[in-house]
Design an enzyme around this catalytic site. Structure first.
Site, PDB file in Angstrom:
ATOM      1  N   ARG A   1      27.319  28.806  67.641  1.00  0.00           N
ATOM      2  CA  ARG A   1      27.854  29.575  68.769  1.00  0.00           C
ATOM      3  C   ARG A   1      26.732  29.969  69.727  1.00  0.00           C
ATOM      4  O   ARG A   1      26.998  30.432  70.838  1.00  0.00           O
ATOM      5  CB  ARG A   1      28.570  30.829  68.251  1.00  0.00           C
ATOM      6  CG  ARG A   1      29.772  30.522  67.375  1.00  0.00           C
ATOM      7  CD  ARG A   1      30.269  31.759  66.647  1.00  0.00           C
ATOM      8  NE  ARG A   1      30.701  32.799  67.580  1.00  0.00           N
ATOM      9  CZ  ARG A   1      30.888  34.069  67.218  1.00  0.00           C
ATOM     10  NH1 ARG A   1      30.664  34.457  65.967  1.00  0.00           N
ATOM     11  NH2 ARG A   1      31.295  34.948  68.124  1.00  0.00           N
TER      12      ARG A   1
ATOM     13  N   HIS B   1      25.811  39.176  71.410  1.00  0.00           N
ATOM     14  CA  HIS B   1      26.210  40.506  70.964  1.00  0.00           C
ATOM     15  C   HIS B   1      24.972  41.383  71.063  1.00  0.00           C
ATOM     16  O   HIS B   1      24.039  41.196  70.280  1.00  0.00           O
ATOM     17  CB  HIS B   1      26.712  40.471  69.534  1.00  0.00           C
ATOM     18  CG  HIS B   1      27.787  39.422  69.280  1.00  0.00           C
ATOM     19  ND1 HIS B   1      27.506  38.074  69.122  1.00  0.00           N
ATOM     20  CD2 HIS B   1      29.140  39.528  69.169  1.00  0.00           C
ATOM     21  CE1 HIS B   1      28.631  37.401  68.901  1.00  0.00           C
ATOM     22  NE2 HIS B   1      29.652  38.260  68.927  1.00  0.00           N
TER      23      HIS B   1
ATOM     24  N   HIS C   1      31.409  40.703  60.286  1.00  0.00           N
ATOM     25  CA  HIS C   1      32.832  40.887  60.021  1.00  0.00           C
ATOM     26  C   HIS C   1      33.041  41.534  58.641  1.00  0.00           C
ATOM     27  O   HIS C   1      34.042  42.212  58.418  1.00  0.00           O
ATOM     28  CB  HIS C   1      33.576  39.539  60.053  1.00  0.00           C
ATOM     29  CG  HIS C   1      33.688  38.938  61.417  1.00  0.00           C
ATOM     30  ND1 HIS C   1      32.681  38.194  61.972  1.00  0.00           N
ATOM     31  CD2 HIS C   1      34.675  38.999  62.338  1.00  0.00           C
ATOM     32  CE1 HIS C   1      33.060  37.792  63.181  1.00  0.00           C
ATOM     33  NE2 HIS C   1      34.259  38.273  63.423  1.00  0.00           N
TER      34      HIS C   1
ATOM     35  N   ASP D   1      32.264  45.146  70.165  1.00  0.00           N
ATOM     36  CA  ASP D   1      32.859  44.071  69.366  1.00  0.00           C
ATOM     37  C   ASP D   1      34.054  44.697  68.641  1.00  0.00           C
ATOM     38  O   ASP D   1      34.261  45.919  68.675  1.00  0.00           O
ATOM     39  CB  ASP D   1      31.833  43.500  68.390  1.00  0.00           C
ATOM     40  CG  ASP D   1      32.153  42.062  67.973  1.00  0.00           C
ATOM     41  OD1 ASP D   1      33.309  41.617  68.178  1.00  0.00           O
ATOM     42  OD2 ASP D   1      31.259  41.379  67.443  1.00  0.00           O
TER      43      ASP D   1
END
Length: 607
Positions: free
Chosen positions: A210, A241, A253, A326
């Protein structure tokens, strides 16, 4: 049965005059200094008309299930009632006055382009039907590559690391501009892209491909190019981020990662892409749920850290755009504090938009209580709302909140867009090994191919499976192909089956996916190579796979397994395109990670 709204292509004129008159009056399009001051006063007047509940709502960006704002399927109604306490997007807006909604494929928001446009229109209609009408900012994670919520028939572009391998800022800008025009046509005006993280850790489980790469300067150039592309298309770009998620081996996560960079390392390694995004005029920046002790000794997640968000991002870097958290449902931000404290602490740290809390009622009421108790001043809330409304005004949402099917048909997944995606993808495919000049394969001399390997789930739910896509593309190029999916962890029986299927073939193409030290994909490749049939491996995600494989004669890296990247790899294998990509990250040796097998910039070509 799926119900489709009857007003599929609302007349922009009638909708605007009927439902958006009050909202449109809030902002003019004047660009002069006097006009800008006048716009600001109009926005401030709009804020002054809001109740405290409406103000708090503007800060939230929420998920909602369903393909329609007013008539979702019953299963989505049930999911909304369970998770949010409302039935539909329209009820969500009426009850909580949310300022934004985020689309997900798993929430059934992204079925097809016309449906997405209708959903966006339904959401805006519900928002503009309120006493104080304010259009919503609809957002999405459409990074392309391995994170894509909207797939075919929309255009899927190569992802960030693929573009990094291509090395062309103009390609990166063009990809973002085309992608942005398609999002805007569907009513999506904020994209949580481009990723500005510098991926210096090959073991990074959450960023990886990513990221545009491992070189801060190269990443900064790509980020700035994509910011320009998206925002010229009328879509707010969002670099993420902050302050940099590239050097972590923990997925935020599921846990709270710690970045051990010194302040100086952060300045030289992590900061440059964010500085470049700010210099390019980026509209929004997303925070990271990571701990960086050198930047905040209190070791709070960056999302909740005033020294990081206000001290560094606002004051040192001079950023005054929108800061979005986020997802507040991620474990990384919930580790230290409860779900009632997280949104309050995020606002106190310097955030403006609170994204996707696990329980909206808990988060919304907690912010409301914090303002009523004086823990957060109403003036502080007004600052964030003004930034959010400025962005909505800049995007023209007060004047043109609606989209049409005609615009979707003219824009989304058009033949020129798809052709551009194909050409860009060809310039990203990277050739890492080509013993004895095995590639390109000649369909006259080596016509019979076996295609095996991993069939990772499609990022968008619309492409693949990878083995079938590769085989189909090679068949179109004149080869006779046999497909045998072997998975990411092939069993001994499946490996035996692949070895038997290789008999009599002219070459075997193996799609590999995140090969580890203990992966049975290694056995698959070495066993196939031992048959004497030439083996070509295609790393369909991380380019690091080559360090753990033996016996193959050629290796390509595609950086993702969406069809556009796999078809480009097939054209390179067949010699219809030349490999032009260069590694944007180093590949370390498996037996000695301190040694580099292939450095940044490595890539072979055809003679």
């Amino acid at each position: 049965m799926h119900h489709r709204a009857t007003a599929t292509t609302p007349s922009r004129r009638t909708l605007l005059t009927v439902t958006a008159a009050a909202a449109a009056a809030a902002v003019t399009g004047a660009a002069t200094p006097a006009g800008a001051a006048s716009d600001e006063r109009r926005l401030e007047r709009l804020i002054s008309r809001m109740s405290l509940e409406e103000k708090v709502g503007q800060l939230f960006v929420m998920r909602v299930y369903g393909h329609s704002a007013t008539d979702p399927d019953q299963a989505d109604v049930d999911a909304n009632l369970k998770e949010i306490g409302v039935r539909t997007a329209a009820e969500l807006i009426a009850r909580y006055h949310v300022g934004g909604i985020i689309y997900f494929s798993w929430a059934h928001n992204t079925r097809d382009p016309h449906q997405i446009a209708d959903l966006s229109n339904g959401i805006q209609r519900a928002a503009l039907d309120r006493a104080v009408p304010v259009p919503l900012l609809i957002s999405i994670d459409q990074e392309h590559g391995i994170v894509a919520r909207i797939g075919e028939p929309a255009t899927l572009m190569p992802g960030a690391m693929a573009l990094g391998a291509g090395g062309s800022r103009s390609d990166a800008r063009r990809a973002a501009h085309l992608a942005g025009t398609e999002l805007a046509a569907m009513g999506i005006r904020q994209n949580y892209a481009p990723v500005a993280d510098v991926n210096v850790n090959p073991a990074n489980p959450v960023i990886g491909v990513r990221s545009f790469g491992a070189d801060p300067r190269a990443v900064a150039g790509m980020v700035a190019a994509q910011v320009s592309g998206y925002q010229r298309a009328g879509v707010a770009a969002t670099s993420k981020h902050f302050p940099g998620h590239g050097d972590t081996s923990v997925d935020s996560h599921y846990g709270l990662p710690t970045i051990t960079h010194t302040r100086e390392q952060w300045r030289t390694l992590d900061a440059p892409p964010f500085r470049a995004a700010i210099a390019a005029g980026i509209d929004s920046i997303m925070t990271a749920h990571i701990v960086v002790p050198a930047l905040d000794p209190a070791e709070d997640p960056a999302t909740l850290s005033r020294p990081i968000l206000t001290g560094i991002l606002r004051e040192q870097l001079g950023y005054d755009g929108v800061v979005v958290t986020d997802s507040l449902g991620m474990e990384g931000v919930r580790t230290k504090y409860g779900d009632d404290r997280v949104p309050v602490l995020a606002l106190k740290a310097g955030c403006d938009q609170l994204l996707n809390p696990p329980k909206l009622a808990v988060a919304w009421n907690a912010v409301l209580a914090a303002v009523r108790s004086g823990e957060i001043s109403e003036a502080r809330i007004d600052e964030s709302i003004l930034r959010i409304l400025r962005l909505k005004a800049k995007l023209g949402l007060f004047h043109e909140p609606y989209v049409t099917h005609d615009a979707v048909d003219r824009t989304v997944g058009t033949r020129p867009h798809l052709a551009t995606a194909d050409r860009i993808a060809e310039r990203t495919t990277t050739l890492l090994l080509n013993e004895g000049g095995l590639l390109p394969l000649d369909s006259a001399r080596r016509p019979n191919l076996l295609v095996v390997g991993a069939d990772a789930a499609s990022p968008s739910g619309t492409t693949g499976p990878p083995t079938a896509t590769l085989a189909g593309a090679l068949a179109e190029l004149g080869f006779t192909t046999t497909v045998l999916p072997t998975g990411t962890a092939p069993t001994t029986a499946k490996i035996d089956e692949a070895v038997a299927a290789a008999a009599g073939k002219d070459a075997v193409v193996v799609g590999t996916y995140n090969v580890t030290a203990t992966s049975s994909q290694r056995t698959l490749v070495s066993r196939l190579a031992a048959t004497g049939v030439p083996v070509v491996t295609v790393a369909i995600r991380n380019p690091y796979d080559i360090a753990r494989l033996t016996g193959q004669r050629a290796t390509l890296a595609t950086y993702s397994w969406t069809d556009v990247e796999l078809r480009a790899a097939a054209r390179v294998i067949a010699g219809r395109a030349r490999p032009e990509g260069r590694l944007p990250v180093p590949v370390q040796r498996a037996d000695d990670p301190t040694q580099v097998l292939h450095p940044v910039g490595y890539g072979l070509t055809y003679d």
